[in-house]
Design a protein around this motif. Structure first.
Motif, mmCIF file in Angstrom:
data_model
loop_
_atom_site.group_PDB
_atom_site.id
_atom_site.type_symbol
_atom_site.label_atom_id
_atom_site.label_comp_id
_atom_site.label_asym_id
_atom_site.label_seq_id
_atom_site.Cartn_x
_atom_site.Cartn_y
_atom_site.Cartn_z
ATOM 1 N N LEU A 1 -5.828 -7.686 -0.687
ATOM 2 C CA LEU A 1 -5.984 -6.245 -0.899
ATOM 3 C C LEU A 1 -7.093 -5.956 -1.908
ATOM 4 O O LEU A 1 -7.867 -5.008 -1.733
ATOM 5 C CB LEU A 1 -4.660 -5.627 -1.361
ATOM 6 C CG LEU A 1 -3.548 -5.592 -0.315
ATOM 7 C CD1 LEU A 1 -2.249 -5.103 -0.934
ATOM 8 C CD2 LEU A 1 -3.949 -4.723 0.873
ATOM 9 N N TYR B 1 -1.382 -2.842 -10.574
ATOM 10 C CA TYR B 1 -2.167 -2.580 -9.362
ATOM 11 C C TYR B 1 -2.160 -1.091 -9.064
ATOM 12 O O TYR B 1 -1.158 -0.408 -9.265
ATOM 13 C CB TYR B 1 -1.593 -3.356 -8.175
ATOM 14 C CG TYR B 1 -1.979 -4.800 -8.222
ATOM 15 C CD1 TYR B 1 -3.066 -5.269 -7.494
ATOM 16 C CD2 TYR B 1 -1.297 -5.698 -9.021
ATOM 17 C CE1 TYR B 1 -3.455 -6.596 -7.560
ATOM 18 C CE2 TYR B 1 -1.676 -7.031 -9.092
ATOM 19 C CZ TYR B 1 -2.757 -7.462 -8.360
ATOM 20 O OH TYR B 1 -3.143 -8.774 -8.434
ATOM 21 N N GLN B 2 -3.304 -0.621 -8.565
ATOM 22 C CA GLN B 2 -3.458 0.791 -8.233
ATOM 23 C C GLN B 2 -4.235 0.918 -6.930
ATOM 24 O O GLN B 2 -5.200 0.186 -6.691
ATOM 25 C CB GLN B 2 -4.203 1.516 -9.355
ATOM 26 C CG GLN B 2 -4.303 3.002 -9.139
ATOM 27 C CD GLN B 2 -4.778 3.712 -10.402
ATOM 28 O OE1 GLN B 2 -4.825 3.120 -11.475
ATOM 29 N NE2 GLN B 2 -5.127 4.967 -10.254
ATOM 30 N N LEU B 3 -3.815 1.838 -6.080
ATOM 31 C CA LEU B 3 -4.456 2.070 -4.790
ATOM 32 C C LEU B 3 -5.824 2.709 -4.974
ATOM 33 O O LEU B 3 -5.996 3.585 -5.818
ATOM 34 C CB LEU B 3 -3.571 2.991 -3.944
ATOM 35 C CG LEU B 3 -4.060 3.322 -2.548
ATOM 36 C CD1 LEU B 3 -4.060 2.064 -1.676
ATOM 37 C CD2 LEU B 3 -3.180 4.386 -1.929
ATOM 38 N N ARG B 4 -6.782 2.264 -4.190
ATOM 39 C CA ARG B 4 -8.091 2.898 -4.096
ATOM 40 C C ARG B 4 -8.140 3.569 -2.723
ATOM 41 O O ARG B 4 -8.058 2.896 -1.701
ATOM 42 C CB ARG B 4 -9.221 1.875 -4.197
ATOM 43 C CG ARG B 4 -9.350 1.247 -5.568
ATOM 44 C CD ARG B 4 -10.590 0.370 -5.674
ATOM 45 N NE ARG B 4 -11.799 1.189 -5.550
ATOM 46 C CZ ARG B 4 -12.680 1.082 -4.546
ATOM 47 N NH1 ARG B 4 -12.517 0.204 -3.586
ATOM 48 N NH2 ARG B 4 -13.745 1.859 -4.506
ATOM 49 N N SER B 5 -8.276 4.864 -2.691
ATOM 50 C CA SER B 5 -8.209 5.583 -1.417
ATOM 51 C C SER B 5 -9.528 5.603 -0.648
ATOM 52 O O SER B 5 -9.536 5.888 0.550
ATOM 53 C CB SER B 5 -7.736 7.015 -1.653
ATOM 54 O OG SER B 5 -8.652 7.693 -2.496
ATOM 55 N N LEU C 1 0.827 -1.208 0.000
ATOM 56 C CA LEU C 1 0.000 0.000 0.000
ATOM 57 C C LEU C 1 0.862 1.259 0.000
ATOM 58 O O LEU C 1 0.557 2.230 -0.707
ATOM 59 C CB LEU C 1 -0.944 0.000 1.204
ATOM 60 C CG LEU C 1 -2.040 -1.060 1.191
ATOM 61 C CD1 LEU C 1 -2.785 -1.068 2.519
ATOM 62 C CD2 LEU C 1 -2.985 -0.860 0.024
ATOM 63 N N LEU D 1 2.084 1.663 -3.500
ATOM 64 C CA LEU D 1 1.009 2.055 -4.407
ATOM 65 C C LEU D 1 0.504 3.471 -4.143
ATOM 66 O O LEU D 1 -0.093 4.088 -5.020
ATOM 67 C CB LEU D 1 -0.144 1.048 -4.319
ATOM 68 C CG LEU D 1 0.191 -0.343 -4.857
ATOM 69 C CD1 LEU D 1 -0.928 -1.328 -4.531
ATOM 70 C CD2 LEU D 1 0.470 -0.296 -6.355
ATOM 71 N N SER D 2 0.779 4.003 -2.970
ATOM 72 C CA SER D 2 0.388 5.390 -2.687
ATOM 73 C C SER D 2 1.171 6.369 -3.564
ATOM 74 O O SER D 2 0.762 7.514 -3.747
ATOM 75 C CB SER D 2 0.596 5.724 -1.214
ATOM 76 O OG SER D 2 1.967 5.826 -0.896
ATOM 77 N N LEU E 1 -9.076 -2.294 -1.384
ATOM 78 C CA LEU E 1 -7.979 -1.328 -1.275
ATOM 79 C C LEU E 1 -7.219 -1.102 -2.576
ATOM 80 O O LEU E 1 -6.566 -0.072 -2.736
ATOM 81 C CB LEU E 1 -6.996 -1.768 -0.187
ATOM 82 C CG LEU E 1 -7.480 -1.505 1.231
ATOM 83 C CD1 LEU E 1 -6.647 -2.282 2.231
ATOM 84 C CD2 LEU E 1 -7.440 -0.020 1.530
ATOM 85 N N VAL E 2 -7.260 -2.061 -3.472
ATOM 86 C CA VAL E 2 -6.561 -1.909 -4.747
ATOM 87 C C VAL E 2 -7.457 -2.357 -5.897
ATOM 88 O O VAL E 2 -8.362 -3.178 -5.722
ATOM 89 C CB VAL E 2 -5.223 -2.698 -4.798
ATOM 90 C CG1 VAL E 2 -4.256 -2.220 -3.733
ATOM 91 C CG2 VAL E 2 -5.453 -4.189 -4.698
#
Length: 108
Positions: A48, A65-69, A17, A20-21, A53-54
């Motif tokens: 995750l 993969y990409q972070l979902r905030s 995480l 990815l942030s 979260l991703v």
């Protein structure tokens, strides 16, 4: 919320995480950050994904993969009242410590 807390409880997943942030990453880029075998990396990434979260998208043979905030924002909102309580308590403690130091200096 439970799935989110379980997901962030593991240090390897927090490492992913954190990376990815700073932007999207491939599985290979994420795997380089930890000292576990590739099947373990896949399991952590699945957790995750399932916790929300991703996001993952295919790019030819790779997965990005990409972070979902949003889930982290929800967690932050849930934690806000606790944070406010501890901030008030720490402020009161700081005040008492300062008062004690002043009283000792006045006595000297």
């Amino acid at each position: 919320m439970d799935a989110l807390l379980v997901a962030i409880a593991d240090s390897n997943r927090r490492t992913f995480l954190d990376r990815l942030s700073r932007g999207p990453a491939t599985v290979s880029e994420l795997a380089e950050l930890v000292t576990i075998a590739r099947p373990g990396v896949s399991r952590h990434l699945r957790i995750l994904r399932e916790s929300g979260l991703v996001d993952v998208r295919p790019d030819a043979q790779r997965r990005i993969y990409q972070l979902r905030s949003e889930p982290l924002t929800e967690l932050d909102e849930w934690l806000a009242p606790y944070r406010a309580t501890w901030t008030q308590r720490m402020s009161a403690l700081h005040t008492e410590i300062s008062r004690g130091k002043k009283e000792r200096n006045d006595d000297e």
